[in-house]
Design a protein around this motif. Structure first.
Motif, PDB file in Angstrom:
ATOM      1  N   SER A  49      71.359  45.599  44.670  1.00 36.46           N
ATOM      2  CA  SER A  49      69.962  45.197  44.467  1.00 36.46           C
ATOM      3  C   SER A  49      69.626  43.870  45.143  1.00 36.46           C
ATOM      4  O   SER A  49      68.459  43.555  45.352  1.00 36.46           O
ATOM      5  N   LYS A  50      70.650  43.104  45.544  1.00 38.53           N
ATOM      6  CA  LYS A  50      70.424  41.823  46.230  1.00 38.53           C
ATOM      7  C   LYS A  50      70.551  41.940  47.754  1.00 38.53           C
ATOM      8  O   LYS A  50      70.411  40.950  48.468  1.00 38.53           O
ATOM      9  N   LYS A  51      70.832  43.141  48.229  1.00 40.99           N
ATOM     10  CA  LYS A  51      71.052  43.341  49.663  1.00 40.99           C
ATOM     11  C   LYS A  51      69.738  43.510  50.417  1.00 40.99           C
ATOM     12  O   LYS A  51      68.699  43.819  49.840  1.00 40.99           O
ATOM     13  N   SER A  52      69.819  43.348  51.726  1.00 42.11           N
ATOM     14  CA  SER A  52      68.648  43.489  52.593  1.00 42.11           C
ATOM     15  C   SER A  52      68.233  44.961  52.679  1.00 42.11           C
ATOM     16  O   SER A  52      69.056  45.861  52.429  1.00 42.11           O
ATOM     17  N   PRO A  53      66.972  45.212  53.043  1.00 39.52           N
ATOM     18  CA  PRO A  53      66.533  46.602  53.232  1.00 39.52           C
ATOM     19  C   PRO A  53      67.431  47.357  54.228  1.00 39.52           C
ATOM     20  O   PRO A  53      67.701  48.538  54.032  1.00 39.52           O
ATOM     21  N   GLN A  54      67.923  46.679  55.242  1.00 35.01           N
ATOM     22  CA  GLN A  54      68.807  47.322  56.230  1.00 35.01           C
ATOM     23  C   GLN A  54      70.114  47.753  55.581  1.00 35.01           C
ATOM     24  O   GLN A  54      70.614  48.855  55.847  1.00 35.01           O
ATOM     25  N   ASP A  55      70.688  46.894  54.740  1.00 31.95           N
ATOM     26  CA  ASP A  55      71.936  47.245  54.059  1.00 31.95           C
ATOM     27  C   ASP A  55      71.723  48.381  53.057  1.00 31.95           C
ATOM     28  O   ASP A  55      72.577  49.255  52.910  1.00 31.95           O
ATOM     29  N   LYS A  57      69.571  50.757  53.363  1.00 32.02           N
ATOM     30  CA  LYS A  57      69.484  51.987  54.170  1.00 32.02           C
ATOM     31  C   LYS A  57      70.867  52.442  54.633  1.00 32.02           C
ATOM     32  O   LYS A  57      71.146  53.641  54.691  1.00 32.02           O
ATOM     33  N   LYS A  58      71.761  51.500  54.930  1.00 31.24           N
ATOM     34  CA  LYS A  58      73.132  51.861  55.316  1.00 31.24           C
ATOM     35  C   LYS A  58      73.842  52.532  54.147  1.00 31.24           C
ATOM     36  O   LYS A  58      74.554  53.529  54.329  1.00 31.24           O
ATOM     37  N   GLN A 116      65.346  53.110  48.357  1.00 30.53           N
ATOM     38  CA  GLN A 116      65.147  51.671  48.543  1.00 30.53           C
ATOM     39  C   GLN A 116      64.216  51.106  47.477  1.00 30.53           C
ATOM     40  O   GLN A 116      64.487  50.031  46.936  1.00 30.53           O
ATOM     41  N   SER A 120      65.501  48.264  44.801  1.00 34.71           N
ATOM     42  CA  SER A 120      64.844  46.962  44.891  1.00 34.71           C
ATOM     43  C   SER A 120      63.979  46.623  43.680  1.00 34.71           C
ATOM     44  O   SER A 120      63.600  45.468  43.521  1.00 34.71           O
TER      45      SER A 120
END
Length: 121
Positions: A49-55, A57-58, A116, A120
């Motif tokens: 939940s603290k990761k970037s939108p890119q992470d 999606k990965k 996502q 989030s």
């Protein structure tokens, strides 16, 4: 109990390259009992939940086992096992609850944007 991180297909990144291994292990241990899995709590504990939108999606791409662009109910059953071998299968109640929580358009599957938004929130 020592949980081992799952090896993934060579064309896919592993979850432990995105999330800390000790956080994954703690999150898995916190939901060992049947019907104790809470997606939002799990995402917080493993650090997703603290990761970037890119992470995020990965991670979605790794969890989308069949590469369809969606996570279907059958894939959700094995959700925890995608994080660590030795993890349990989600119960039908947990799988349906997870789907209900994430499937905003009620099409019976979770798309990348729905995943996502849930992670989030």
């Amino acid at each position: 109990m020592q949980l081992q991180h799952l090896p993934f297909f060579s064309n896919k990144m592993s979850l432990s390259s995105i999330l800390p291994g000790d956080a994954i292990e703690s999150a898995i241990k916190a939901c060992q009992a049947p019907d104790s899995f809470c997606p939002k709590k799990f995402f917080q504990m493993c650090g997703l939940s603290k990761k970037s939108p890119q992470d995020i999606k990965k991670v979605f791409a790794i969890l989308d086992n069949d590469g369809s662009g969606y996570i279907e109910e059958e894939e959700l059953k094995f959700f925890l096992q995608r994080f660590c071998t030795g993890a349990r299968v989600l119960t039908d109640k947990e799988t349906k609850g997870f789907m209900t929580l994430a499937d905003d358009d009620s099409d019976g599957r979770i798309g990348a944007d729905e995943f996502q938004a849930m992670v989030s929130s």
